[in-house]
Every structure is written in C-alpha cells, then in structure tokens.
Design a protein around this motif. Structure first.
Motif, PDB file in Angstrom:
ATOM      1  N   GLY A   1      19.091   4.117   2.950  1.00 63.03           N
ATOM      2  CA  GLY A   1      19.910   5.510   3.046  1.00 63.03           C
ATOM      3  C   GLY A   1      19.127   6.688   2.667  1.00 63.03           C
ATOM      4  O   GLY A   1      17.912   6.643   2.605  1.00 63.03           O
ATOM      5  N   ASP A   2      19.780   7.579   2.614  1.00 59.52           N
ATOM      6  CA  ASP A   2      19.215   9.028   2.512  1.00 59.52           C
ATOM      7  C   ASP A   2      18.565   9.237   1.112  1.00 59.52           C
ATOM      8  O   ASP A   2      17.362   9.595   1.051  1.00 59.52           O
ATOM      9  CB  ASP A   2      20.206  10.258   2.391  1.00 59.52           C
ATOM     10  N   SER A   3      19.072   8.448  -0.011  1.00 59.28           N
ATOM     11  CA  SER A   3      18.431   8.585  -1.402  1.00 59.28           C
ATOM     12  C   SER A   3      17.087   7.663  -1.334  1.00 59.28           C
ATOM     13  O   SER A   3      16.044   8.162  -2.094  1.00 59.28           O
ATOM     14  CB  SER A   3      19.414   8.303  -2.415  1.00 59.28           C
ATOM     15  N   ALA A   4      17.127   6.601  -0.706  1.00 55.45           N
ATOM     16  CA  ALA A   4      16.196   5.771  -0.904  1.00 55.45           C
ATOM     17  C   ALA A   4      14.941   6.464  -0.276  1.00 55.45           C
ATOM     18  O   ALA A   4      13.805   6.380  -0.584  1.00 55.45           O
ATOM     19  CB  ALA A   4      16.446   4.372  -0.333  1.00 55.45           C
ATOM     20  N   ILE A   5      15.123   7.008   1.090  1.00 58.39           N
ATOM     21  CA  ILE A   5      14.214   7.837   1.976  1.00 58.39           C
ATOM     22  C   ILE A   5      13.564   8.795   0.923  1.00 58.39           C
ATOM     23  O   ILE A   5      12.152   9.042   0.911  1.00 58.39           O
ATOM     24  CB  ILE A   5      14.662   8.166   3.273  1.00 58.39           C
TER      25      ILE A   5
ATOM     26  N   THR B   1      17.112  14.301   9.481  1.00 60.78           N
ATOM     27  CA  THR B   1      15.728  14.969   8.800  1.00 60.78           C
ATOM     28  C   THR B   1      15.171  13.793   8.237  1.00 60.78           C
ATOM     29  O   THR B   1      13.876  13.716   8.211  1.00 60.78           O
ATOM     30  CB  THR B   1      16.209  16.055   7.975  1.00 60.78           C
ATOM     31  N   ASN B   2      15.798  12.927   7.278  1.00 56.99           N
ATOM     32  CA  ASN B   2      15.248  11.896   6.493  1.00 56.99           C
ATOM     33  C   ASN B   2      14.721  10.528   7.581  1.00 56.99           C
ATOM     34  O   ASN B   2      13.727  10.211   7.142  1.00 56.99           O
ATOM     35  CB  ASN B   2      16.115  11.182   5.493  1.00 56.99           C
ATOM     36  N   GLN B   3      15.450  10.575   8.711  1.00 60.92           N
ATOM     37  CA  GLN B   3      14.618   9.607   9.692  1.00 60.92           C
ATOM     38  C   GLN B   3      13.439   9.950  10.148  1.00 60.92           C
ATOM     39  O   GLN B   3      12.422   9.147  10.144  1.00 60.92           O
ATOM     40  CB  GLN B   3      15.711   9.578  10.837  1.00 60.92           C
ATOM     41  N   SER B   4      13.345  11.390  10.528  1.00 57.50           N
ATOM     42  CA  SER B   4      11.932  11.974  10.794  1.00 57.50           C
ATOM     43  C   SER B   4      10.932  11.869   9.869  1.00 57.50           C
ATOM     44  O   SER B   4       9.842  11.533   9.944  1.00 57.50           O
ATOM     45  CB  SER B   4      12.264  13.485  11.140  1.00 57.50           C
TER      46      SER B   4
ATOM     47  N   TYR C   1      15.711   1.062  -7.300  1.00 63.13           N
ATOM     48  CA  TYR C   1      16.777   0.743  -6.497  1.00 63.13           C
ATOM     49  C   TYR C   1      17.718   2.163  -5.940  1.00 63.13           C
ATOM     50  O   TYR C   1      18.211   2.757  -7.193  1.00 63.13           O
ATOM     51  CB  TYR C   1      17.768  -0.219  -6.876  1.00 63.13           C
ATOM     52  N   ALA C   2      17.870   2.127  -4.689  1.00 63.85           N
ATOM     53  CA  ALA C   2      18.833   3.202  -3.862  1.00 63.85           C
ATOM     54  C   ALA C   2      19.830   2.477  -3.077  1.00 63.85           C
ATOM     55  O   ALA C   2      19.642   2.920  -1.827  1.00 63.85           O
ATOM     56  CB  ALA C   2      17.934   4.466  -3.688  1.00 63.85           C
ATOM     57  N   ILE C   3      20.710   1.707  -3.430  1.00 64.21           N
ATOM     58  CA  ILE C   3      21.524   0.940  -2.728  1.00 64.21           C
ATOM     59  C   ILE C   3      23.121   1.437  -2.867  1.00 64.21           C
ATOM     60  O   ILE C   3      23.775   0.495  -2.746  1.00 64.21           O
ATOM     61  CB  ILE C   3      21.438  -0.560  -3.088  1.00 64.21           C
ATOM     62  N   GLY C   4      23.292   2.709  -2.932  1.00 63.11           N
ATOM     63  CA  GLY C   4      24.664   3.198  -3.012  1.00 63.11           C
ATOM     64  C   GLY C   4      25.409   3.245  -4.374  1.00 63.11           C
ATOM     65  O   GLY C   4      24.463   2.714  -5.350  1.00 63.11           O
ATOM     66  N   GLY C   5      26.530   3.522  -4.458  1.00 61.66           N
ATOM     67  CA  GLY C   5      27.341   3.387  -5.460  1.00 61.66           C
ATOM     68  C   GLY C   5      28.834   2.641  -5.063  1.00 61.66           C
ATOM     69  O   GLY C   5      29.081   2.258  -4.192  1.00 61.66           O
TER      70      GLY C   5
END
Length: 316
Positions: free
Chosen positions: A168-172, A199-202, A248-252
């Motif tokens: 997700g956004d945080s991981a990227i 933006t993060n995908q780019s 780890y950045a896998i959400g909450g």
C-alpha cells in the motif's frame, strides 16, 4: 459525581479534533479530547515520513468539506501546524497520555474509564484510528530480533539491508524513502501495487526500473528466524534471505476488544452506526478511520466531526 463534560472525544486525530472544534463553533462548551499518546495526530507523527504529502482528496477521493474547517493539501509538517492552530484558537481541553479502557452508559450520561481514574460526559465520540493498532504478521517474531523488526521508520539508520513488507501507500513510501541511504527490497503478496495512489505507483515503478529498489511480488513470508542478530526471512517459494531490518506496513485493525467492552456492536469489522454516526448506544458516536473499510481520508474525518457536532447541538 466528578465534573460532567458536555462532550468527550476519544482520539485526537483529524476526526476527533474536527468534532471538538465544530462542536465549539456550534455553541457546545466544556469539551475534552482524550489522547493516549503525547500529542494530537499521533498516526501522522509516527507513520508519515518527514515532508510527506498530505492531500485533501486522499487516494483520489473527491470530497467537498461540509464544515467550517478549511483544510487544504500540504505536508506532514504543515498539517500538524494547521491542527495546532485550530486547537489553540478554540477552547477545547486536550488531555494526553490517557488511554481509555472502556465506556459505560449510565443514567443520562457516560462514564469513561482510564487507568486510575474516570470522567463523565453527556455525549461521547470514539475516533480511534486503525493505524494506531498496526496489523502484525500471524507468525511470531523471535525475541532476539524484535529490535530489528518494526512498523514505522523508527530505528532505521543508513547503509542497512532492509526488507519492507506490504504493497500500500505506506509500504511504498517507506521503501522509497529508505532507498536513498539503504539497500531496500519490497515484498508484497500480490503481483501489482494497485492499492497505492497514482503518485506512489509511479514512484515505486521508477525506483524498481532504475534498480533503486528490488521488488519481490507475488511472494509470501512463512516466518522469521534469528541469524546472529540479523533477520532471516523464510519465504514460501523462494530461498531464505538475510536482512538487517524488516519493516511491516500491512495496514491497521479496528480495536474490536475496546468496542465490545463498551457495548458497541460491530458488523464486517466496523462499528455499526446510523446516518448520524450514532452507534447502537444512544449518545455514543464513532467517526473517522474506524468507520471505513480502509482509513486515511482526513476530509472524511472532518465531515464526520461536523455532522456529529451538528446532530448533538440539535438534539441536546
């Protein structure tokens, strides 16, 4: 009976602050904000990197603001300054370092229990964010490497070999930020980063293309092991690899135990509420990330706060 507040808000993030400020502007007085961390907006402080963009239209959601808080695009720092200012300009009491354990409905009011004390209020709004309880892997982390495994950028140095887990956004954002001074690999169980904003995908595509970040897509982790103080990652379908650090950045997750202890019903992982964000308990409301499938929209949180403040003022 202790002092009776008109409105108590649990969680001092955007939705909590909006409920307090919009309530004040509606004419409600004697409002208290309860925050378990040392300051408001702890999620932004902990999980957003320095100078991270903070957009009103999060993930492209076009949301018109309903209330009198005028929020615009900015950065982590300008956003925190903005909330500092609106709290300073309105008479809202902020209590920090207080963790609410549960809420009990009494005869015409609520009692809010914290370690060693309780307070009372006529109305209560719960605005606890999901990222305050980050998702953790199902497998156990060996005690010997717990200081090498984290959920934020705290503790990261320079020149490390780091694995970021998530897509997700945080991981990227973590991966891109760390890649400036470290060797970074990002591991995601899906084949693409379609959950992230454009933006993060780019950014991640360019970083992978220029070999600034190594990507392990469609890969699952089985467990972690201690390898002489470093983290040995055991993958399901690949050879093990050793890293200095794993982030780890896998959400909450929704704080289900807290909701259950307070008598708030849940359905599909979210608290049940009506169109006014009132739960099954009259006078007890929920707002912000906790009401969403995936949190993150400051504008939605601000609108929730405005709607709740208007409803309370009309019905108290």
């Amino acid at each position: 009976m202790s002092h009776m507040y008109n409105l108590a808000i649990i969680g001092a993030g955007p939705a909590g602050i909006a409920t307090a400020v919009e309530g004040y502007l509606q004419g409600i007085r004697d409002i208290v904000l309860l925050e378990k961390d040392e300051n408001h907006n702890s999620t932004i402080r902990k999980y957003y990197k320095d100078n991270k963009r903070v957009d009103k239209d999060w993930k492209g959601q076009k949301i018109e603001l309903d209330g009198r808080i005028y929020f615009v695009d900015g950065t982590k720092e300008t956003t925190l300054d903005f909330f500092d200012e609106i709290l300073a300009y309105h008479s809202v009491e902020l209590q920090t370092h207080v963790e609410v354990q549960n809420i009990k409905k009494m005869d015409g009011y609520f009692e809010i229990f914290m370690p060693g004390k309780s307070i009372t209020a006529k109305y209560v709004v719960v605005t606890i964010g999901r990222m305050g309880r980050p998702n953790k892997p199902q497998y156990k982390i060996p005690p010997a490497i717990k200081n090498r495994v984290g959920f934020t950028l705290d503790g990261c140095g320079e020149g490390e070999n780091i694995l970021v887990v998530g897509g997700g956004d945080s991981a990227i954002e973590y991966a891109v930020d760390l890649s400036a001074e470290n060797k970074v690999t990002i591991c995601y169980r899906r084949e693409t980063f379609r959950r992230a904003n454009p933006t993060n995908q780019s950014d991640i595509t360019n970083a992978i293309l220029h070999k600034e970040i190594e990507a392990m897509l469609g890969v699952d982790i089985d467990h972690l092991e201690d390898e002489n103080g470093k983290v040995k990652v055991i993958f399901n379908d690949l050879e093990p690899q050793i890293f200095d650090r794993v982030i780890y950045a896998i959400g909450g997750t929704t704080p289900s135990a807290f909701l259950a202890n307070s008598g708030i019903k849940e359905q599909d992982g979210k608290p049940v509420h009506d169109d006014n964000y009132e739960t099954n308990i009259k006078g007890l409301f929920v707002a912000g990330d906790i009401t969403q499938e995936s949190g993150g929209s400051i504008a939605l949180g601000l609108n929730h706060g405005y709607a709740i403040a208007c409803y309370i003022q009309q019905n108290r």
